[in-house]
Scaffold this motif. Structure first.
Motif, PDB file in Angstrom:
ATOM      1  N   VAL A 470       0.841  -1.199   0.000  1.00  0.00           N
ATOM      2  CA  VAL A 470       0.000   0.000   0.000  1.00  0.00           C
ATOM      3  C   VAL A 470       0.878   1.251   0.000  1.00  0.00           C
ATOM      4  O   VAL A 470       0.604   2.226  -0.697  1.00  0.00           O
ATOM      5  CB  VAL A 470      -0.954   0.002   1.226  1.00  0.00           C
ATOM      6  CG1 VAL A 470      -1.759   1.289   1.283  1.00  0.00           C
ATOM      7  CG2 VAL A 470      -1.868  -1.211   1.177  1.00  0.00           C
ATOM      8  N   THR A 496      -6.469   4.923  -1.336  1.00  0.00           N
ATOM      9  CA  THR A 496      -5.218   4.168  -1.208  1.00  0.00           C
ATOM     10  C   THR A 496      -4.109   5.080  -0.673  1.00  0.00           C
ATOM     11  O   THR A 496      -3.345   4.705   0.219  1.00  0.00           O
ATOM     12  CB  THR A 496      -4.787   3.590  -2.574  1.00  0.00           C
ATOM     13  OG1 THR A 496      -5.866   2.788  -3.060  1.00  0.00           O
ATOM     14  CG2 THR A 496      -3.538   2.748  -2.447  1.00  0.00           C
ATOM     15  N   LEU A 536      -6.655  -1.092   6.420  1.00  0.00           N
ATOM     16  CA  LEU A 536      -6.223  -1.263   5.029  1.00  0.00           C
ATOM     17  C   LEU A 536      -7.226  -2.086   4.228  1.00  0.00           C
ATOM     18  O   LEU A 536      -7.459  -1.844   3.046  1.00  0.00           O
ATOM     19  CB  LEU A 536      -4.840  -1.926   4.958  1.00  0.00           C
ATOM     20  CG  LEU A 536      -3.655  -1.159   5.571  1.00  0.00           C
ATOM     21  CD1 LEU A 536      -2.347  -1.900   5.311  1.00  0.00           C
ATOM     22  CD2 LEU A 536      -3.555   0.269   5.038  1.00  0.00           C
TER      23      LEU A 536
END
Ligand code: ADP
Ligand code: MG
Length: 589
Positions: A470, A496, A536
């Motif tokens: 990420v 993101t 996440l």
């Protein structure tokens, strides 16, 4: 156990900086210690090259007043380290002069040519024998124990003892000085050797009696970006290169304070004296959370600051390593930190120049990389005779000019270490501390821990890997955003990007000034990583970039509040619950 021979003598025939050419009579050894008699003083030096009856000697002191014709005495011994009870809590200079005694006797400035005894001859230590009369022993075998602060100090058969020997006598339990005879060992030729609680060992030779085994256990540094993303093995090696002011010294001090390790040797090599003074003032006051004692009880500090003679930088690194190896030989986990190895390398370069050797890259000697790898190779896990293990982890700061990692010291170091923690100017300018850059750093130990570690270890590594992906994606998006502006990227990319920033803010960054956040144990790191993973993985949708940003900032704030809360604080569970609620409130499905 010293070989019987007449020590050589000589006289100076040429001098260049601190390099003397000495014409001698007799036999001289490479790396033999010398004393130059000048102005009624005896200045310590070391033989670094011999050809015919000429020796090149590097002097560890200011060379003012030395003239051609001055007498040189060769000592017969190599540059040695005194090893025995009393090393912990000590603060030495690059020649193992105890600085506290220096301060008492000479008022902070050690006049040149004065060398003090490293270990006290009057302090008494409680010795308990573990060997018996008649035992057959060899070098490094244990003869008895002495409690030294937090560790059990093993009194060992001197490392210079050759072959097998028989214990002829051993002192009963009692309180003795380190010069007291605690055993007599008869060697294979019937010669009796008196053994005391201390011994000497040449600093440039590793103490390594046992079998080297693969380091598979993680060293908890309590620094999240290291333990979570770029972990270090007990018995492994790491380096922290970075530009001036990026936070190398602060990071090393953090590690020396909070690493879960039994013995720490800190070598301050060629850095500014002011920093060392801070270290010396701060350390004796700090409590060790693991033992409830003072941190200094498990620490030995060697300092050779930029204001001290350059040549002694070299010896300070070796002295520190030897002391750490000595404790490893007792079955103890040790950590040696050197700040900075670049200053040590510069000392090598200076001397190489005076020796008129053919220079390598950037005028460093051609053997620079082999010296660096020899140093890091002294790290490792040793399986000892009684099946216990001891380890030595080595971490070196590197300070390349301008923070350019494409220079010989950084490159030679990167070729040998198991973990690279690169500090970057960008991160320290953005005050993202510790300024270890997650986009350039790496650790070779991750795969090994995944293979040998338990279920939780594997989970942690898996989450950190996911987060790392990420982070890279977020970096790409961030670059794009700086060109096309925030509105030029899609909502998914925005999310993101914010997830990457979130992971960085709540896990990778750590506040050295918050007494809870400054050090995180592994259990808590796991809890934090699991929370990061939830964030996440969360399917989040927002009606604008702004609302996404607001959401993540709120979440981040709440996690940091929780990070600052001690585990035994009543608010701990509540604050975590608040984080989870905030996250759930925005998740679909
Ligand atoms: P270097 O050794 O790389 O030259 P230092 O370790 O001396 O740099 O750090 C320089 C300054 O950066 C420190 O005085 C401090 O202000 C800041 N700094 C470094 N690390 C941290 C940290 N973890 N938290 C907050 N400030 C830091
Ligand atoms: Mg520094």
């Amino acid at each position: 156990m010293t070989t019987e021979r007449q020590n050589a003598t000589g006289r100076i025939v040429a001098a260049q900086g601190n390099l003397m050419t000495v014409e001698f009579d007799g036999i001289v050894r490479q790396n033999e210690v010398t004393f130059i008699k000048t102005e009624g003083q005896r200045l310590k030096g070391e033989v670094i090259e011999i050809s015919g009856n000429l020796a090149k000697v590097q002097v560890f002191e200011l060379t003012r007043g030395i003239t051609c014709g001055d007498t040189v005495e060769f000592d017969g011994d190599l540059l040695t380290v005194e090893l025995g009870p009393g090393l912990l809590k000590s603060i030495y200079d690059g020649l193992q002069n105890p600085l506290e005694l220096v301060a008492e006797q000479a008022g902070y400035f050690l006049p040149r040519g004065v060398y003090l005894i490293p270990l006290s001859r009057t302090a008494k230590w409680d010795f308990t024998p573990t060997a018996k009369v008649g035992d057959v022993v060899e070098k490094a075998d244990y003869l008895g124990t002495v409690p030294e602060g937090v560790v059990t100090h093993r009194i060992m058969v001197p490392f210079t003892f050759i072959g097998k020997g028989k214990v002829k006598s051993i002192a009963p339990a009692g309180s003795y000085t380190i010069e007291h005879e605690i055993a007599v060992i008869e060697d294979e030729h019937g010669v009796a050797h008196k053994v005391t609680m201390f011994q000497r060992w040449p600093a440039k030779f590793p103490i390594r009696f046992g079998q080297r085994i693969l380091p598979v256990e993680q060293l908890t540094t309590a620094c999240r970006i290291i333990d979570g993303a770029f972990p270090v093995a007990k018995g492994g090696t790491f380096c922290t290169p970075g530009p001036f002011g990026a936070g190398k010294t602060v990071l090393q001090h953090q590690i020396s304070k909070y690493a879960h390790i039994q013995v720490v040797v800190v070598v301050a090599c060629g850095e500014r004296a002011g920093e060392v003074v801070e270290l010396l003032k701060e350390f004796p006051e700090l409590d060790d959370p693991a033992t409830g004692r003072k941190l200094i009880d498990r620490t030995c500090i060697i300092c050779n600051t930029s204001s001290m003679p350059v040549a002694a930088r070299e010896s300070s690194v070796y002295i520190g390593t030897t002391i750490a190896e000595y404790y490893r030989q007792m079955g103890i986990d040790c950590l040696m930190l050197a700040d900075s190895t670049s200053r040590w390398a510069q000392a090598l370069r200076e001397m190489s120049g005076r020796l008129e050797e053919i220079p390598g890259e950037e005028a460093f000697p051609a053997y620079l990389s082999s010296r660096i790898s020899e140093l890091y190779e002294r790290a490792g896990v040793l399986k000892l005779k009684n099946d216990s293990t001891g380890s030595l982890t080595i971490g070196g700061a590197v300070s390349p000019a301008g923070g350019n990692f494409e220079e010989p010291v950084t490159q030679s170091t990167l070729a040998v270490v198991g973990c690279f923690l690169g500090l970057s100017r960008g991160r320290s300018d953005a005050r993202r501390f510790p300024a270890v850059d997650p986009l350039i750093s790496w650790s070779k130990y991750n795969d090994r821990f995944a293979e040998f570690g338990d279920e939780t270890t594997r989970r942690r590594i898996e989450i950190a890997k996911k987060a790392q992906k990420v982070l890279f994606a977020a970096d790409e998006i961030g670059k794009k955003m700086s060109v096309v502006g925030e509105e030029g990227i899609g909502r998914d990319d925005m999310v993101t990007f914010l997830k990457g920033e979130f992971y960085d803010a709540v896990f990778l960054q750590q506040n050295a000034f918050d007494k809870v956040d400054t050090a995180t144990d592994i259990a808590r790191q796991t809890e934090q990583l699991e929370l990061v993973e939830m964030a996440l993985d969360a399917e989040l949708s927002f009606d604008s970039h702004d609302s996404a940003r607001r959401f993540f900032l709120t979440l981040q704030d709440k996690v940091i509040q929780w990070n600052y809360t001690a585990k035994n604080d009543a608010a701990y569970a509540d604050r975590k619950e608040t984080v989870l609620k905030t996250l759930k409130g925005h998740t679909h499905g």
